[in-house]
Design a protein around this motif. Structure first.
Motif, PDB file in Angstrom:
ATOM      1  N   HIS A 130       0.830  -1.225  -0.191  1.00  0.00           N
ATOM      2  CA  HIS A 130      -0.149  -0.214  -0.010  1.00  0.00           C
ATOM      3  C   HIS A 130       0.799   1.244   0.092  1.00  0.00           C
ATOM      4  O   HIS A 130       0.721   2.090  -0.815  1.00  0.00           O
ATOM      5  CB  HIS A 130      -0.946   0.082   1.164  1.00  0.00           C
ATOM      6  N   ALA A 131       1.980   1.491   1.030  1.00  0.00           N
ATOM      7  CA  ALA A 131       2.638   2.612   1.137  1.00  0.00           C
ATOM      8  C   ALA A 131       3.229   2.934  -0.336  1.00  0.00           C
ATOM      9  O   ALA A 131       3.111   4.176  -0.673  1.00  0.00           O
ATOM     10  CB  ALA A 131       3.431   2.526   2.222  1.00  0.00           C
ATOM     11  N   LYS A 132       4.155   2.120  -0.641  1.00  0.00           N
ATOM     12  CA  LYS A 132       5.006   2.320  -1.916  1.00  0.00           C
ATOM     13  C   LYS A 132       4.232   2.693  -3.065  1.00  0.00           C
ATOM     14  O   LYS A 132       4.581   3.488  -3.907  1.00  0.00           O
ATOM     15  CB  LYS A 132       6.091   1.405  -2.067  1.00  0.00           C
ATOM     16  N   ALA A 133       3.113   1.896  -3.146  1.00  0.00           N
ATOM     17  CA  ALA A 133       2.255   1.861  -4.519  1.00  0.00           C
ATOM     18  C   ALA A 133       1.522   3.268  -4.393  1.00  0.00           C
ATOM     19  O   ALA A 133       1.460   3.956  -5.482  1.00  0.00           O
ATOM     20  CB  ALA A 133       1.085   0.993  -4.606  1.00  0.00           C
ATOM     21  N   ILE A 134       0.931   3.713  -3.208  1.00  0.00           N
ATOM     22  CA  ILE A 134       0.347   5.052  -3.123  1.00  0.00           C
ATOM     23  C   ILE A 134       1.110   6.155  -3.695  1.00  0.00           C
ATOM     24  O   ILE A 134       0.693   7.232  -4.194  1.00  0.00           O
ATOM     25  CB  ILE A 134      -0.537   5.284  -1.780  1.00  0.00           C
ATOM     26  N   VAL A 135       2.237   6.085  -3.056  1.00  0.00           N
ATOM     27  CA  VAL A 135       3.451   7.293  -3.430  1.00  0.00           C
ATOM     28  C   VAL A 135       3.740   7.181  -4.841  1.00  0.00           C
ATOM     29  O   VAL A 135       3.818   8.303  -5.486  1.00  0.00           O
ATOM     30  CB  VAL A 135       4.801   7.216  -2.440  1.00  0.00           C
ATOM     31  N   LEU A 136       4.317   6.180  -5.344  1.00  0.00           N
ATOM     32  CA  LEU A 136       4.618   5.846  -6.606  1.00  0.00           C
ATOM     33  C   LEU A 136       3.711   6.389  -7.815  1.00  0.00           C
ATOM     34  O   LEU A 136       3.921   6.979  -8.672  1.00  0.00           O
ATOM     35  CB  LEU A 136       5.185   4.482  -6.861  1.00  0.00           C
ATOM     36  N   ALA A 137       2.318   6.010  -7.384  1.00  0.00           N
ATOM     37  CA  ALA A 137       1.279   6.409  -8.381  1.00  0.00           C
ATOM     38  C   ALA A 137       1.067   7.798  -8.786  1.00  0.00           C
ATOM     39  O   ALA A 137       0.807   8.256  -9.759  1.00  0.00           O
ATOM     40  CB  ALA A 137      -0.078   5.880  -7.858  1.00  0.00           C
ATOM     41  N   ARG A 138       1.508   8.597  -7.701  1.00  0.00           N
ATOM     42  CA  ARG A 138       1.582  10.072  -8.010  1.00  0.00           C
ATOM     43  C   ARG A 138       2.201  10.544  -9.080  1.00  0.00           C
ATOM     44  O   ARG A 138       2.023  11.654  -9.708  1.00  0.00           O
ATOM     45  CB  ARG A 138       2.150  10.747  -6.765  1.00  0.00           C
ATOM     46  N   PHE A 139       3.080   9.810  -9.613  1.00  0.00           N
ATOM     47  CA  PHE A 139       4.156  10.362 -10.347  1.00  0.00           C
ATOM     48  C   PHE A 139       3.991   9.487 -12.058  1.00  0.00           C
ATOM     49  O   PHE A 139       4.731   9.703 -12.842  1.00  0.00           O
ATOM     50  CB  PHE A 139       5.624  10.027 -10.128  1.00  0.00           C
ATOM     51  N   VAL A 140       2.867   8.653 -12.066  1.00  0.00           N
ATOM     52  CA  VAL A 140       2.415   8.096 -13.321  1.00  0.00           C
ATOM     53  C   VAL A 140       1.058   8.474 -13.706  1.00  0.00           C
ATOM     54  O   VAL A 140      -0.025   8.264 -12.941  1.00  0.00           O
ATOM     55  CB  VAL A 140       2.525   6.467 -12.812  1.00  0.00           C
ATOM     56  N   PRO A 141       1.092   9.403 -14.761  1.00  0.00           N
ATOM     57  CA  PRO A 141      -0.117   9.799 -15.721  1.00  0.00           C
ATOM     58  C   PRO A 141      -1.272   8.614 -15.489  1.00  0.00           C
ATOM     59  O   PRO A 141      -0.756   7.316 -16.073  1.00  0.00           O
ATOM     60  CB  PRO A 141       0.415  10.214 -16.852  1.00  0.00           C
ATOM     61  N   ILE A 142      -2.394   8.891 -15.477  1.00  0.00           N
ATOM     62  CA  ILE A 142      -3.533   7.843 -15.345  1.00  0.00           C
ATOM     63  C   ILE A 142      -3.699   7.019 -14.125  1.00  0.00           C
ATOM     64  O   ILE A 142      -4.715   6.952 -13.606  1.00  0.00           O
ATOM     65  CB  ILE A 142      -3.506   6.896 -16.794  1.00  0.00           C
ATOM     66  N   VAL A 143      -2.523   6.450 -13.848  1.00  0.00           N
ATOM     67  CA  VAL A 143      -2.541   5.579 -12.581  1.00  0.00           C
ATOM     68  C   VAL A 143      -2.809   6.349 -11.313  1.00  0.00           C
ATOM     69  O   VAL A 143      -3.572   5.869 -10.541  1.00  0.00           O
ATOM     70  CB  VAL A 143      -1.353   4.905 -12.623  1.00  0.00           C
ATOM     71  N   ARG A 144      -2.323   7.631 -11.428  1.00  0.00           N
ATOM     72  CA  ARG A 144      -2.613   8.513 -10.292  1.00  0.00           C
ATOM     73  C   ARG A 144      -4.122   8.770 -10.170  1.00  0.00           C
ATOM     74  O   ARG A 144      -4.554   9.185  -9.216  1.00  0.00           O
ATOM     75  CB  ARG A 144      -1.801   9.531 -10.188  1.00  0.00           C
ATOM     76  N   THR A 145      -4.901   8.627 -11.226  1.00  0.00           N
ATOM     77  CA  THR A 145      -6.222   8.950 -11.332  1.00  0.00           C
ATOM     78  C   THR A 145      -7.014   7.833 -10.656  1.00  0.00           C
ATOM     79  O   THR A 145      -7.906   7.835  -9.989  1.00  0.00           O
ATOM     80  CB  THR A 145      -6.869   9.235 -12.970  1.00  0.00           C
ATOM     81  N   VAL A 146      -6.669   6.506 -11.040  1.00  0.00           N
ATOM     82  CA  VAL A 146      -7.326   5.592 -10.722  1.00  0.00           C
ATOM     83  C   VAL A 146      -7.091   4.758  -9.532  1.00  0.00           C
ATOM     84  O   VAL A 146      -7.851   4.037  -8.984  1.00  0.00           O
ATOM     85  CB  VAL A 146      -7.453   4.367 -12.242  1.00  0.00           C
TER      86      VAL A 146
END
Length: 227
Positions: A130-146
């Motif tokens: 959870h922790a790493k995925a939530i932080v990393l997703a911020r830097f990936v377009p579309i992924v940070r939306t979903v």
């Protein structure tokens, strides 16, 4: 919002004149308020997956540099506050939407990119935790939306999600705004090169998606060859 923004672009206030995909157009029309609204929509609402979050933050930082001779000049404190507020409130809203039926909403969408982003978001949560995925997703377009509604739908604890979405949101927003500000401060007349600089930022932000696409293609090819 600064009066300079309105005076410099009176026509940009009409909906027909504003290009939602162009960071410069959005900032000319709405200034720091536009940053908050766009980031809220991109990170909190599934319909906002196409919005230019990375380039908007970087461009806003460039336009905060003192002595900028362009048509638009923004206040750095206002931009930082707007960016943080939009990104954090958006992510929390997306999480709550996911809790109340995120998968059903996603199923109604006909956008292949949105569904691919959802698969990537679920994969990130499973692979990195959870922790790493939530932080990393911020830097990936579309992924940070979903990822935010997916986290809600998959039952990620609210306290865990809130802690790490705040961490990731601060790193993403403050980091990109200050990167734009630093570049603008170090290069004279950087506003003359705004388009190529923003194009570079967009290209860099899309790199994780391209790498993942090649990785999946290679995996499918090897799996197909093994039969």
């Amino acid at each position: 919002m600064s009066l300079t923004v309105f005076a410099a672009a009176p026509q940009a206030l009409s909906p027909q004149a504003v290009n939602l995909l162009d960071a410069g157009s959005l900032l000319s029309a709405f200034g720091a308020l536009g940053v908050a609204v766009v980031l809220f929509a991109e990170t909190g609402l599934l319909v906002g997956f196409f919005l230019p979050g990375d380039s908007l933050l970087f461009t806003a930082g460039l336009l905060c540099v003192p002595g900028n001779h362009g048509a638009v000049h923004l206040s750095l404190p206002q931009v930082l506050c707007a960016a943080v507020a939009g990104a954090l409130l958006g992510a929390q809203t997306g999480f709550l939407i996911g809790r109340r039926g995120g998968r059903a909403l996603l199923a109604r969408s006909r956008s292949p990119k949105l569904h691919e982003g959802a698969e990537r978001a679920e994969e990130l949560l499973g692979r990195y935790g959870h922790a790493k995925a939530i932080v990393l997703a911020r830097f990936v377009p579309i992924v940070r939306t979903v990822l935010n509604p997916m986290a809600g739908a998959l039952g990620v604890p609210a306290r865990t999600f809130t802690l790490w979405q705040i961490t990731g949101g601060l790193l993403w927003t403050v980091g990109l705004v200050l990167a734009g500000y630093a570049l603008g401060s170090s290069l004279p007349d950087v506003d003359h090169y705004l388009l190529p600089v923003v194009a570079l930022v967009v290209a860099v932000s899309l790199t994780p998606l391209a790498v993942e696409a090649f990785r999946r293609r290679g995996t499918r090819t090897s799996n197909g060859g093994s039969h």
